[in-house]
Motif scaffolding. Sequence first.
Motif, mmCIF file in Angstrom:
data_model
loop_
_atom_site.group_PDB
_atom_site.id
_atom_site.type_symbol
_atom_site.label_atom_id
_atom_site.label_comp_id
_atom_site.label_asym_id
_atom_site.label_seq_id
_atom_site.Cartn_x
_atom_site.Cartn_y
_atom_site.Cartn_z
ATOM 1 N N ILE A 4 0.890 -1.165 0.000
ATOM 2 C CA ILE A 4 0.000 0.000 0.000
ATOM 3 C C ILE A 4 0.928 1.215 0.000
ATOM 4 O O ILE A 4 1.806 1.336 0.856
ATOM 5 N N ASP A 40 -3.653 -0.734 9.105
ATOM 6 C CA ASP A 40 -4.126 -1.875 8.302
ATOM 7 C C ASP A 40 -4.321 -1.489 6.834
ATOM 8 O O ASP A 40 -3.898 -2.215 5.943
ATOM 9 N N ASN A 41 -4.918 -0.311 6.581
ATOM 10 C CA ASN A 41 -5.202 0.037 5.185
ATOM 11 C C ASN A 41 -4.418 1.239 4.672
ATOM 12 O O ASN A 41 -4.542 1.625 3.513
ATOM 13 N N ASP A 43 -4.716 4.396 5.400
ATOM 14 C CA ASP A 43 -5.417 5.683 5.312
ATOM 15 C C ASP A 43 -4.789 6.690 6.268
ATOM 16 O O ASP A 43 -4.448 6.345 7.406
ATOM 17 N N SER A 302 2.979 -7.573 9.367
ATOM 18 C CA SER A 302 3.166 -6.576 8.313
ATOM 19 C C SER A 302 4.374 -5.727 8.685
ATOM 20 O O SER A 302 4.832 -5.751 9.828
ATOM 21 N N HIS A 316 1.646 -6.089 3.890
ATOM 22 C CA HIS A 316 1.106 -7.190 4.694
ATOM 23 C C HIS A 316 1.715 -8.476 4.138
ATOM 24 O O HIS A 316 1.633 -8.727 2.940
#
Length: 326
Positions: A4, A40-41, A43, A302, A316
């Motif tokens: 990401i 996690d994402n 953002d 991760s 991850h």
Amino acid sequence: MRPILMKGHERPLTFLKYNRDGDLLFSCAKDHTPTVWFADNGDRLGTYRGHNGAVWSCDVSRHSTRLITGSADQTAKLWDVKTGKELFTFRFDAPARSVDFAIGDHLAVITTDSFMGNMPTAQVKRIAEDLQDQTEESALVISGITGRINRAVWGPGNRTIVTAGEDATIRIWDSETGKLLKESDKEVGHQKAISSLSKSQDWSHFLTGSLDKSAKLWDARTLTLIKTYVTERPVNAVDISPLLDHVVIGGGQDAMNVTMTDRRAGKFEAKFFHKILQEEIGGVKGHFGPINALAFNPDGRSFSSGGEDGYVRLHHFDPEYFNIKM
């Protein structure tokens, strides 16, 4: 393992730090604005505005309520993690570089660079529960080191402070008296400046990275050298996996030398080594410049890297990673 890509900084990354729960990632860069992201994402949650110089490092309290940052603007600042509000400023007469909360978050060690005739120091500040009681005075000042102190961290049980930096020597100090207790052996130690230092979760050992193109694992109490990991480039960042017997190492040349020698784009990689066997397991490429910061998530599933290219890359791990057989 698709990364990401997190773009929020306009200048090179300097430091990455996960909170204890592993749900937040804090990033520091030369653009004056520490940033917090969902781990996690990827953002972006928010930023901490108030510094007016490069921010070299940060640390977050155990319960993720307070953030501390060290900056080239000659201050270290305490922030409210949730609101982004600046709570307190420690002023120095030199750039502040490394910051580290002690266990319990009632103390912090902050290093200052040599500047205008001032020698580098490592200073212990008391962190008050109630901001009304917060003062700037130092409980302890460690000095007498030549060359910049790139990292200063608390030793096991807050009894010691470990420093490392430009003079390639690791030192362990008594955190009460400031007395020098141990120095790393010149023969087995690093031969060039130490850029980074990361401690294991149980604090039994720690890892250092150096411009001598190696990383070394040390016993946290005795300062005995345990392992050495050799790479082909100067090491800027290291971390120890909390889950597996792995270490991650990243680096690259100074930005000014990059264009002359590296024509393959995105070739800067974070290299994984087996902690015990000292063998390279694999690498993750992607940054367009040297890697300046690395951090494993506290769950070990991760990791993130921060580059000279201004990007944070969050990875991850695939299931295969957990089954690597040496």
